[in-house]
Design a protein around this motif. Sequence first.
Motif, short mmCIF file in Angstrom:
data_model
loop_
_atom_site.label_atom_id
_atom_site.label_comp_id
_atom_site.label_asym_id
_atom_site.label_seq_id
_atom_site.Cartn_x
_atom_site.Cartn_y
_atom_site.Cartn_z
N VAL A 215 0.86 -1.18 0.00
CA VAL A 215 0.00 0.00 0.00
C VAL A 215 0.90 1.23 0.00
CG1 VAL A 215 -1.80 1.27 1.21
CG2 VAL A 215 -1.83 -1.23 1.24
N GLU A 216 0.84 2.00 -1.06
CA GLU A 216 1.66 3.21 -1.19
C GLU A 216 1.29 4.17 -0.06
OE1 GLU A 216 4.57 5.51 -2.57
OE2 GLU A 216 4.05 3.66 -3.59
N LEU B 278 1.33 7.38 0.62
CA LEU B 278 0.60 8.64 0.41
C LEU B 278 -0.60 8.48 -0.52
CD1 LEU B 278 3.64 11.07 0.13
CD2 LEU B 278 2.22 10.56 2.14
N SER B 279 -0.99 7.24 -0.77
CA SER B 279 -2.09 6.98 -1.70
C SER B 279 -3.45 7.11 -1.02
CB SER B 279 -1.96 5.55 -2.26
OG SER B 279 -2.16 4.61 -1.22
N ASP B 280 -4.50 7.14 -1.84
CA ASP B 280 -5.86 7.15 -1.32
C ASP B 280 -6.15 5.85 -0.57
OD1 ASP B 280 -8.40 8.44 -0.99
OD2 ASP B 280 -9.23 7.13 -2.54
N ALA B 281 -5.55 4.75 -1.04
CA ALA B 281 -5.73 3.46 -0.35
C ALA B 281 -5.22 3.54 1.09
CB ALA B 281 -5.01 2.35 -1.11
N ALA C 24 -6.67 10.33 -13.59
CA ALA C 24 -6.84 10.74 -12.20
C ALA C 24 -8.31 11.06 -11.96
CB ALA C 24 -5.98 11.96 -11.91
N LEU D 265 -11.95 3.93 -3.74
CA LEU D 265 -10.68 4.60 -3.94
C LEU D 265 -10.77 5.52 -5.14
CD1 LEU D 265 -8.28 1.54 -3.55
CD2 LEU D 265 -9.05 3.16 -1.79
N THR D 266 -10.07 6.63 -5.06
CA THR D 266 -10.01 7.59 -6.16
C THR D 266 -8.57 7.71 -6.61
OG1 THR D 266 -11.87 8.81 -5.22
CG2 THR D 266 -10.53 9.96 -6.85
N ALA D 267 -8.36 7.51 -7.92
CA ALA D 267 -7.02 7.57 -8.48
C ALA D 267 -6.47 9.00 -8.41
CB ALA D 267 -7.03 7.11 -9.93
N THR D 268 -5.22 9.09 -8.02
CA THR D 268 -4.51 10.37 -7.98
C THR D 268 -3.17 10.22 -8.66
OG1 THR D 268 -3.53 9.82 -5.84
CG2 THR D 268 -5.60 11.07 -5.80
N HIS E 173 0.74 10.97 -8.19
CA HIS E 173 1.75 11.39 -7.23
C HIS E 173 3.12 11.03 -7.77
CE1 HIS E 173 1.06 7.47 -4.74
NE2 HIS E 173 0.64 7.32 -5.94
#
Length: 70
Positions: A3-4, A6-9, A45, A64-67, A69
């Motif tokens: 799980v990244e 700083l990700s939304d996940a 995104a 989840l919403t794609a961003t 980064h």
Amino acid sequence: RYVEPLSDAAAKGLLRGEQIVSINGVPAQIYIADNDFSVLVPDVAGQTLNLVVRNGAGDRAVTLTATVHA
């Protein structure tokens, strides 16, 4: 698998080791059987992904919403 940070996940509390039960209402087993994981790679995104994940406490829905980064 990962799980990244700083990700939304991560912001939604997804944890390594949680099992994905369904993706956008389709059982995850179908994607696994087809060896097709392209649904997990957003086109743009802002695209959303609706998951049901399972851990020791049970199942929960996560959107989840794609961003983008760096």
